[in-house]
Design a protein around this motif. Structure first.
Motif, PDB file in Angstrom:
ATOM      1  N   LEU A  86       8.217   3.496 -21.907  1.00 25.48           N
ATOM      2  CA  LEU A  86       9.270   2.740 -21.226  1.00 25.48           C
ATOM      3  C   LEU A  86       9.341   3.122 -19.750  1.00 25.48           C
ATOM      4  N   ASN A  87       9.292   4.412 -19.487  1.00 32.52           N
ATOM      5  CA  ASN A  87       9.350   4.890 -18.111  1.00 32.52           C
ATOM      6  C   ASN A  87       8.135   4.411 -17.320  1.00 32.52           C
ATOM      7  N   ASP A  88       6.945   4.527 -17.892  1.00 30.92           N
ATOM      8  CA  ASP A  88       5.727   4.082 -17.212  1.00 30.92           C
ATOM      9  C   ASP A  88       5.754   2.587 -16.931  1.00 30.92           C
ATOM     10  N   SER A  89       6.208   1.808 -17.897  1.00 29.85           N
ATOM     11  CA  SER A  89       6.301   0.355 -17.706  1.00 29.85           C
ATOM     12  C   SER A  89       7.261   0.010 -16.578  1.00 29.85           C
ATOM     13  N   TYR A  90       8.379   0.696 -16.539  1.00 29.96           N
ATOM     14  CA  TYR A  90       9.369   0.448 -15.495  1.00 29.96           C
ATOM     15  C   TYR A  90       8.816   0.831 -14.124  1.00 29.96           C
ATOM     16  N   GLN A  91       8.145   1.977 -14.036  1.00 28.49           N
ATOM     17  CA  GLN A  91       7.565   2.410 -12.769  1.00 28.49           C
ATOM     18  C   GLN A  91       6.486   1.435 -12.293  1.00 28.49           C
ATOM     19  N   ASN A  92       5.664   0.930 -13.216  1.00 32.32           N
ATOM     20  CA  ASN A  92       4.652  -0.071 -12.861  1.00 32.32           C
ATOM     21  C   ASN A  92       5.307  -1.346 -12.347  1.00 32.32           C
ATOM     22  N   TYR A  93       6.394  -1.743 -12.971  1.00 34.59           N
ATOM     23  CA  TYR A  93       7.143  -2.921 -12.534  1.00 34.59           C
ATOM     24  C   TYR A  93       7.669  -2.720 -11.114  1.00 34.59           C
ATOM     25  N   ASN A 113       6.498  -0.686  -8.816  1.00 36.97           N
ATOM     26  CA  ASN A 113       5.364  -0.668  -7.894  1.00 36.97           C
ATOM     27  C   ASN A 113       4.858  -2.073  -7.601  1.00 36.97           C
ATOM     28  N   THR A 114       4.837  -2.927  -8.613  1.00 36.97           N
ATOM     29  CA  THR A 114       4.417  -4.319  -8.421  1.00 36.97           C
ATOM     30  C   THR A 114       5.369  -5.037  -7.478  1.00 36.97           C
ATOM     31  N   LEU A 115       6.662  -4.836  -7.665  1.00 37.23           N
ATOM     32  CA  LEU A 115       7.644  -5.452  -6.771  1.00 37.23           C
ATOM     33  C   LEU A 115       7.456  -4.976  -5.339  1.00 37.23           C
ATOM     34  N   LYS A 116       7.239  -3.671  -5.158  1.00 35.14           N
ATOM     35  CA  LYS A 116       7.042  -3.124  -3.824  1.00 35.14           C
ATOM     36  C   LYS A 116       5.785  -3.704  -3.176  1.00 35.14           C
ATOM     37  N   ARG A 121       6.357  -7.170  -1.962  1.00 38.20           N
ATOM     38  CA  ARG A 121       7.204  -7.183  -0.774  1.00 38.20           C
ATOM     39  C   ARG A 121       6.509  -6.558   0.427  1.00 38.20           C
ATOM     40  N   GLY A 122       5.343  -5.947   0.195  1.00 39.52           N
ATOM     41  CA  GLY A 122       4.614  -5.299   1.268  1.00 39.52           C
ATOM     42  C   GLY A 122       5.170  -3.960   1.674  1.00 39.52           C
ATOM     43  N   GLU A 123       5.926  -3.341   0.784  1.00 40.94           N
ATOM     44  CA  GLU A 123       6.507  -2.037   1.071  1.00 40.94           C
ATOM     45  C   GLU A 123       5.511  -0.940   0.755  1.00 40.94           C
ATOM     46  N   ASN A 124       5.660   0.171   1.428  1.00 42.77           N
ATOM     47  CA  ASN A 124       4.840   1.335   1.139  1.00 42.77           C
ATOM     48  C   ASN A 124       5.296   1.949  -0.175  1.00 42.77           C
TER      49      ASN A 124
END
Length: 68
Positions: A48-55, A57-60, A63-66
């Motif tokens: 669950l934690n890994d899936s959320y972190q991947n999500y 990162n995808t959003l970032k 958005r072009g965020e670092n």
């Protein structure tokens, strides 16, 4: 680091917050509405934690965020 996510109860279908950051967590969560108890294995919590972190990162990335 674990996340906090909204979880929809399978029994009453109400949403409640699963707070994976509480110290001394026992991998058990109870729906505050109907009191059904959910038990997660350490592997499930990690997934669950890994899936959320991947999500996140995808959003970032979109958005072009670092990513840090």
């Amino acid at each position: 680091m674990y996340t906090q996510i909204n979880y929809r109860c399978d029994v009453c279908e109400d949403k409640f917050l699963l707070d994976f950051q509480k110290p001394g967590i026992e991998n058990k969560f109870q729906c505050p509405n109907c009191r059904v108890e959910y038990e997660f294995s350490e592997e499930e919590l990690t997934q669950l934690n890994d899936s959320y972190q991947n999500y996140l990162n995808t959003l970032k990335e979109e958005r072009g965020e670092n990513i840090s």
